[in-house]
Each structure stands twice: as C-alpha cells, then as structure tokens.
Design an enzyme around this catalytic site. Sequence first.
Site, mmCIF file in Angstrom:
data_model
loop_
_atom_site.group_PDB
_atom_site.id
_atom_site.type_symbol
_atom_site.label_atom_id
_atom_site.label_comp_id
_atom_site.label_asym_id
_atom_site.label_seq_id
_atom_site.Cartn_x
_atom_site.Cartn_y
_atom_site.Cartn_z
ATOM 1 N N HIS A 1 1.770 8.920 9.348
ATOM 2 C CA HIS A 1 1.308 8.584 7.995
ATOM 3 C C HIS A 1 2.513 8.003 7.263
ATOM 4 C CE1 HIS A 1 -0.975 9.367 4.149
ATOM 5 N NE2 HIS A 1 0.263 9.204 3.717
ATOM 6 N N ASN B 1 -7.852 14.794 -8.209
ATOM 7 C CA ASN B 1 -6.447 14.937 -7.840
ATOM 8 C C ASN B 1 -5.668 15.067 -9.139
ATOM 9 O OD1 ASN B 1 -3.877 14.744 -6.871
ATOM 10 N ND2 ASN B 1 -4.234 12.915 -5.630
ATOM 11 N N ARG C 1 12.670 8.971 -0.969
ATOM 12 C CA ARG C 1 13.190 10.251 -0.470
ATOM 13 C C ARG C 1 14.093 10.016 0.744
ATOM 14 N NH1 ARG C 1 7.434 12.457 -0.324
ATOM 15 N NH2 ARG C 1 7.028 13.067 -2.473
ATOM 16 N N ASP D 1 9.440 -0.162 -2.486
ATOM 17 C CA ASP D 1 8.201 -0.741 -1.947
ATOM 18 C C ASP D 1 8.526 -1.601 -0.727
ATOM 19 O OD1 ASP D 1 5.959 -2.655 -1.587
ATOM 20 O OD2 ASP D 1 5.181 -1.647 -3.374
ATOM 21 N N ARG E 1 -7.949 18.126 -4.561
ATOM 22 C CA ARG E 1 -6.827 17.953 -3.644
ATOM 23 C C ARG E 1 -5.693 18.848 -4.146
ATOM 24 N NH1 ARG E 1 -1.843 14.071 -3.784
ATOM 25 N NH2 ARG E 1 -0.949 14.747 -1.825
ATOM 26 N N ASN F 1 -0.221 -1.641 6.995
ATOM 27 C CA ASN F 1 0.055 -3.016 6.549
ATOM 28 C C ASN F 1 1.354 -3.651 7.013
ATOM 29 O OD1 ASN F 1 -2.270 -3.505 4.663
ATOM 30 N ND2 ASN F 1 -1.456 -1.616 3.779
ATOM 31 N N HIS G 1 0.490 15.973 3.780
ATOM 32 C CA HIS G 1 -0.419 14.907 4.238
ATOM 33 C C HIS G 1 -1.397 15.427 5.286
ATOM 34 C CE1 HIS G 1 3.114 11.915 3.426
ATOM 35 N NE2 HIS G 1 2.308 11.927 2.371
ATOM 36 N N GLU H 1 -8.562 10.193 2.844
ATOM 37 C CA GLU H 1 -8.436 11.598 2.441
ATOM 38 C C GLU H 1 -9.605 12.031 1.553
ATOM 39 O OE1 GLU H 1 -4.449 10.215 1.603
ATOM 40 O OE2 GLU H 1 -3.757 12.266 1.897
HETATM 41 P P1 ADP Z 1 1.266 6.625 -1.413
HETATM 42 O O1 ADP Z 1 2.130 7.544 -0.602
HETATM 43 O O2 ADP Z 1 1.760 6.415 -2.803
HETATM 44 O O3 ADP Z 1 -0.214 6.880 -1.287
HETATM 45 P P2 ADP Z 1 0.681 4.196 0.085
HETATM 46 O O4 ADP Z 1 0.038 4.831 1.272
HETATM 47 O O5 ADP Z 1 -0.152 3.401 -0.830
HETATM 48 O O6 ADP Z 1 1.551 5.220 -0.730
HETATM 49 O O7 ADP Z 1 1.859 3.244 0.652
HETATM 50 C C1 ADP Z 1 2.677 2.496 -0.167
HETATM 51 C C2 ADP Z 1 3.565 1.643 0.722
HETATM 52 O O8 ADP Z 1 2.739 0.775 1.540
HETATM 53 C C3 ADP Z 1 4.505 0.739 -0.055
HETATM 54 O O9 ADP Z 1 5.794 0.777 0.531
HETATM 55 C C4 ADP Z 1 3.885 -0.630 0.154
HETATM 56 O O10 ADP Z 1 4.857 -1.628 0.162
HETATM 57 C C5 ADP Z 1 3.285 -0.525 1.532
HETATM 58 N N1 ADP Z 1 2.374 -1.650 1.762
HETATM 59 C C6 ADP Z 1 2.639 -2.697 2.542
HETATM 60 N N2 ADP Z 1 1.678 -3.600 2.519
HETATM 61 C C7 ADP Z 1 0.740 -3.172 1.697
HETATM 62 C C8 ADP Z 1 -0.516 -3.677 1.269
HETATM 63 N N3 ADP Z 1 -1.024 -4.834 1.660
HETATM 64 N N4 ADP Z 1 -1.205 -2.928 0.410
HETATM 65 C C9 ADP Z 1 -0.723 -1.737 -0.009
HETATM 66 N N5 ADP Z 1 0.470 -1.225 0.369
HETATM 67 C C10 ADP Z 1 1.195 -1.923 1.219
#
Ligand code: ADP
Length: 408
Positions: A212, A7, A245, A287, A96, A339, A185, A391
């Site tokens: 997603h 990637n 965003r 986050d 990717r 999560n 995605h 992915e």
């Molecule tokens: P990206 O689009 O960068 O791949 P991710 O799929 O890793 O992003 O998602 C990031 C988001 O997931 C953040 O907002 C983060 O807070 C949330 N999140 C919530 N709980 C968790 C967890 N236990 N582990 C990882 N990310 C988490």
Amino acid sequence: MNVLVVNAGSSSLKYQLFDTANNVVVAKGLCERIGINGESTIGAISHTNLLNKKEYKAELPMANHTVATKYVVDALLHAEYGCVKSMAEIEAVGHRIVHGGAYFSESVLLNDDVLAKLELCRDLAPLHTPAHIQGIQGCLEVMPDTPQVLVFDTAFHQTMAPEAYMYGISYDLYEKYALRRYGFHGTSHRYVAGEMLKILGKTEGTKIVTCHLGNGSSISAIKDGKVMDTTMGFTPLAGVLMGTRCGDMDPAVVPFIMSKENMTPDEVNAYLNKKCGLLGVSGVSSDCRDVTAAIEAGNERAKLAMNMLGYQIKKYIGSYTAAMGGLDAIVFTAGIGENTASIRELACQDLEYLGVEFDKEANNSVARPVKTTCLSKDGSRVKVYIIPTNEELVIASDTEKLVKTLQK
Ligand code: ADP
C-alpha cells in the site's frame, strides 16, 4: 443497505453514503475546520450527490463534530442535493478507526464496552482517537437509533505472532505501555489481499506481499490469507520512506537529532512525521508526481528519494519472502502503487531469482481509470498485480454484515 461511512479527524469529518446493494457511493463530502476556534468556529461543508452530480458548499458555525454530523444528515436529506428521503434510509454508520490496539482483531458493533476499550487506545493514537470518539458521539446524538460499527486500521494485523510484533525493548516497558508493532492500513491490505486470493483461486498455502503505497505507505506479508508481518509499527512512522515520514532508521538517530537540534519529544515527532520522507530527501515535495517531474528535470535528490523508496520496497519483498518461505504474488495499491510505474519497476526489477518475471511494457501502459491489472509476464511463477484499493467498500460491507446480525 445505505451505510454512512465516516472518517472523523481532529478538525474534519469525511463521509460517503454507500449503497451496498448496488456497490456504489451515492454521496460524499467533507466538513472542515471543525472546532478550531472553539464555540465561535465557522467551518465548511462540501457535499456532492454523485447520482445527480449536484454539489453543495457552505460555511456554517461548526463548534464540534455533533454539529458537523447534523449538517451531513441535513445534506443527505436535502430535497435538491440530498439522496435519501428520511433518516431511516441511512440504515447504519461505519466508522474508520485508526487504532484499535490489541483490543480489536475485527470490526465490531458499537456498545458501551467497545467505547470503553476505544478510550483505552487514546495513548496509542493521541491525535486520532479523540477525533474518532467525537465523530461517534456526534452520530450517537444526531442518529441515536442508527446502529454504528467500528472498523479498525489495525485489526487485520492482529494475526501477527509475537516474534513479528515484539520490539527488542525490555519486557516491562512492553507490558507497561503496550509498546509493540500494530501495523496500519489493515483495511486496505485486507481488501487487496482478498482480491488477490480470488485471482489465485485459493487461500491455504498462499504467500502474498501487499504494497500500500500512498502518502503513508506500508507493506504486509500475508500467508494463508492472514497477516504474518507488516512494516508500520507502534505508529505509522515505521517501514518504508513515505511522503513526509522518515520510515525505518537507527533509533539512536532520534536522541541525536534532539540533542543537536535542541528539539523536544513533540518537536522531533513532528519533524520525523512531517518534514522527512520524499519531501525531506528530495527537497521538492511530498507528492510523488512532483518528485517524478523533478527527476525528469534532472534533479538528483529527487532521483535519490525515489530510488530509496524503490530499494526499500524491494528489500521488504525479499525479507517477507524469506519469512513466509516463498512468494506467489506481489500487489501494488493506493496513490503511488496504482499510479507510479517507476516505483513498481524499481521494486520488482532483478527479482527473477524469486520467480518474478515483470512485464515492463504492461507496467508502462496501465489503462486509466486504473483497474485490476496484471504486470507479470504469462507464465511468471510469481504474479504481480495492481489492485485499486477500496477501504470504504470494506467498511460498508463489514457494517452491513454486523448490522444484519441485529436484525435476525
Ligand atoms: P493517502 O495516503 O493520503 O490516501 P494516496 O493513496 O492518495 O494517499 O496517495 C498519494 C500519492 O499518490 C501521492 O504521492 C501522489 O503523487 C501519488 N499519485 C501518483 N499519481 C497519482 C494520480 N494519478 N492520482 C492520485 N495520486 C497519484
């Protein structure tokens, strides 16, 4: 087959070595700060052999992606923290690629024609495409005999009909600039939809909404296993509120902000991509974990941001159900989808009229590490699932499949 999944970003190169026979990642790593100071750049590589848990970190001259790729191969071949004995054991590379425009509706083996078409996608993804091309060139130089495959984030969405992908702008500008919805995605939506179809036991006649939800978020309507619609658009800025965003809004907001805040097109683009969403509304963080903690501490704007996200997801579930003429399953995936129980609950509450009987208890007690988990009550007509996305697995298996066609 050992597939190196790459990637490549503008100044980074993330990689995983995937053993497709055993379905495991044997090594992974990241090169950072590639080329940021031209020829004199010192970049960083961090590499982990996941089999013997040995790690390697180093700061090295890293003027471009070719040099970075060479370090990656050196790390993979290293006697101590490596995981293969010779270059020949890295049997294929799967890249990717963020944007394949309307040129690619599936993964492809790299050749001159493919590279020429990818060049035509530069305007569509001006930050990502040059980085991908550098990553590909790096691999071509370091591993000239290893077949390479391109896997596109946009490809799975190419089944959308014109009424779903066209914008209400004049047709001449659509033709001139290929201005339309592409969606992103796709690899993730494809994987989780495929897993959901296995659970449903059929493809024909199925209607699924895949959510997603990560730093970037998108929702897709998947009818008969094919994308009917998706929330992201010409760029990943469209759809639901994301980490930074803005998501959907009245397009007139853009020239309004530009004129009032004296912003150039590049500045307003950066603002809408980097300063809005959960971060902009909450004022706390992009986050979801930080925003959730702020809500618990009584922060009203954090609550507003999360309520907006939950509401917007629900709106898309409803509109996609109308578009598909029904609903069999809702799938949540990626960081937030896997999560964050509160977002899943906000998105699924009060959907009984659609046949969704959401099991709050199951939603609040998802086991870790998160695996495929059912969140709907027994007998719910619409199934609700968490399905962790993968992915890299899709990229590795597409790569293997295409490379095997060369060997026949
Ligand atoms: P990206 O689009 O960068 O791949 P991710 O799929 O890793 O992003 O998602 C990031 C988001 O997931 C953040 O907002 C983060 O807070 C949330 N999140 C919530 N709980 C968790 C967890 N236990 N582990 C990882 N990310 C988490």
